[in-house]
Design an enzyme around this catalytic site. Structure first.
Site, PDB file in Angstrom:
ATOM      1  N   LYS A 120      90.027 -26.243  -4.309  1.00 56.84           N
ATOM      2  CA  LYS A 120      91.431 -26.911  -4.604  1.00 56.84           C
ATOM      3  C   LYS A 120      91.603 -27.699  -5.964  1.00 56.84           C
ATOM      4  O   LYS A 120      90.630 -27.362  -6.597  1.00 56.84           O
ATOM      5  CB  LYS A 120      91.619 -28.174  -3.405  1.00 56.84           C
ATOM      6  CG  LYS A 120      91.591 -27.712  -2.155  1.00 56.84           C
ATOM      7  CD  LYS A 120      92.612 -26.758  -1.762  1.00 56.84           C
ATOM      8  CE  LYS A 120      92.715 -26.546  -0.077  1.00 56.84           C
ATOM      9  NZ  LYS A 120      91.382 -26.240   0.603  1.00 56.84           N
TER      10      LYS A 120
HETATM   11  C1  LIG Z   1      96.458 -25.865   4.334  1.00 56.44           C
HETATM   12  C2  LIG Z   1      95.106 -26.335   4.427  1.00 56.44           C
HETATM   13  N1  LIG Z   1      95.073 -27.406   5.272  1.00 56.44           N
HETATM   14  C3  LIG Z   1      93.823 -27.938   5.372  1.00 56.44           C
HETATM   15  C4  LIG Z   1      92.759 -27.629   4.910  1.00 56.44           C
HETATM   16  C5  LIG Z   1      91.416 -28.389   5.287  1.00 56.44           C
HETATM   17  O1  LIG Z   1      91.158 -28.932   4.472  1.00 56.44           O
HETATM   18  P1  LIG Z   1      89.317 -29.264   4.333  1.00 56.44           P
HETATM   19  O2  LIG Z   1      88.674 -27.983   4.100  1.00 56.44           O
HETATM   20  O3  LIG Z   1      89.188 -30.234   3.011  1.00 56.44           O
HETATM   21  O4  LIG Z   1      89.045 -29.998   5.600  1.00 56.44           O
HETATM   22  C6  LIG Z   1      92.663 -26.479   4.352  1.00 56.44           C
HETATM   23  C7  LIG Z   1      91.455 -26.306   3.538  1.00 56.44           C
HETATM   24  O5  LIG Z   1      91.318 -25.050   3.051  1.00 56.44           O
HETATM   25  C8  LIG Z   1      93.912 -25.727   3.893  1.00 56.44           C
HETATM   26  O6  LIG Z   1      93.957 -24.773   3.018  1.00 56.44           O
END
Ligand SMILES: Cc1ncc(COP(=O)(O)O)c(C=O)c1O
Length: 380
Positions: free
Chosen positions: A182
């Site tokens: 990210k």
């Molecule tokens: C659109 C979206 N929502 C939620 C998440 C979840 O984030 P995390 O991996 O930090 O739990 C991601 C992660 O890839 C994502 O791309």
């Protein structure tokens, strides 16, 4: 052969120092860095409150909890996203209702959202897919007109703006991820921004087992007493992660600029190639380019997207596919009976999309290589 990855973190000496300093301090978790990071993040985005949690998934789960999503409640969500955007509804016993996307942007289509609203609907989760903000004004109007909430899954869009205002200030709750691919990273980590003191307070309790005070507050009060007022989780972000997050946040504007430069190079390189079509970008937004997604038009050739994917991987280009529409995962098919045909636009797009590498550490040479290999593979 080493692949050029589709996404990658940038860590410098200042980041390392920021982490080491905290490792040498008294507080590894529930210490002062958590509130400092929350304040810095809220200031950066322009929201009143920010609540740090252990992942983007935890941020979405805390959002569903704070809004009181409970068994039987319906939440409208896009299928063109990572599974966590819908899983958070299921964690609370809610039912995800998938609304199809706009053909050109692959963002949730407000008209489709309206069609999916029932007396059981309690919220909409809009995902800023690839880093392009959704049409927040329209979605917020739908949610508030029906008396429920809008949640932004802004895990792709830190640094983006919609109508000149930062992402993180538009929805009732806005969830971010600090996973290494990210815009900024804390290893794993997440944040929710809101202007509501009540919702912020609920999420602070939720990330701490449903207990109203944390270890440091009790120590300051010289008390051992605490009460668990609701069922929560350990979704806390550590102090060394928060320190890393603050160090990373300072560099975000520069990194967003670099992502724009890379996206522009791709836009120009593929502009006149009929087999490649980037997604449309609205002129009301400033894109955060977490992903650079192209749509392949391979009609009349012997190739399909999967062949292009494998050939590019063989050439050392770490392309990826974002995403298999969530309603087509076996879990959703089995539990909710979702099927092919439910969201035809997302399903069709899925067969043609490919994510090209984009991250601030890419050199000009790497960008040239991606462009040249893409052209080679589709034989232009
Ligand atoms: C659109 C979206 N929502 C939620 C998440 C979840 O984030 P995390 O991996 O930090 O739990 C991601 C992660 O890839 C994502 O791309």
């Amino acid at each position: 052969m080493k692949l050029i990855p589709y996404g990658k973190q940038s860590i410098d000496e200042d980041d390392i120092k920021a982490v080491v300093q905290v490792l040498q301090s008294d507080w590894l978790t529930t210490g002062p860095k958590v509130a400092e990071f929350e304040e810095a993040f809220a200031r950066h985005v322009g929201s009143k409150y920010a609540v740090a949690v252990s992942s983007g998934t935890a941020a979405l789960h805390a959002s569903m909890y704070a809004l009181g999503i409970s068994p039987g409640d319906e939440v409208v969500v896009t299928p063109m996203t990572f599974a966590a955007s819908a899983n958070c509804i299921v964690f609370q016993g809610g039912v995800p209702v998938f609304a199809d996307v706009n053909h050109d942007t692959l963002l949730i289509d407000p008209e489709q959202v309206e069609n999916k609203i029932t007396s059981k609907t309690k919220a909409i989760i809009a995902v800023d897919y690839t880093g392009q903000p959704c049409d927040y004004d329209v979605l917020k109007d739908i949610a508030h007109r029906h008396g429920f909430f809008l949640v932004a899954d802004a895990c792709h869009s830190l640094g983006a703006t919609y109508k000149g205002k930062n992402v993180g200030t538009h929805a009732d709750l806005n969830a971010f991820s600090f996973h290494p691919v990210k815009h900024i990273t804390t290893g794993e980590g997440g944040m929710i921004t809101t202007d509501s003191p009540d919702l912020a307070e609920k999420m602070r309790t939720f990330r701490n087992h449903g207990i109203t005070t944390d270890h440091r507050q009790r120590e300051a009060q010289g008390s051992w007493f605490y009460e668990m007022v609701d069922l929560g989780y350990n979704y806390r972000l550590t102090d060394f992660q928060c320190s890393l997050g603050m160090s990373q946040l300072k560099k975000l504007p520069l990194w967003i600029d670099r992502r724009h430069e890379i996206a522009y190079r791709y836009d120009v390189a593929f502009r006149d190639i009929p087999q490649i079509k980037p997604l449309s970008v609205s002129n009301e937004v400033f894109h955060a380019y977490h992903l650079y997604v192209i749509r392949l038009n391979l009609n009349g050739t012997h190739m399909d997207r999967d062949m292009v994917f494998h050939s590019l991987r063989e050439e050392g280009i770490g392309v990826n596919v974002h995403y298999i529409p969530v309603h087509l995962h076996p879990f959703y098919r089995n539990r909710y009976g979702t099927r092919l045909g439910l969201c035809p636009i997302a399903e069709k797009a899925y067969k043609h999309i490919l994510s090209l590498p984009i991250h601030p550490t890419m050199s000009e040479q790497m960008i040239d290589e991606v462009i040249q290999k893409v052209k080679k593979v589709i034989s232009i």
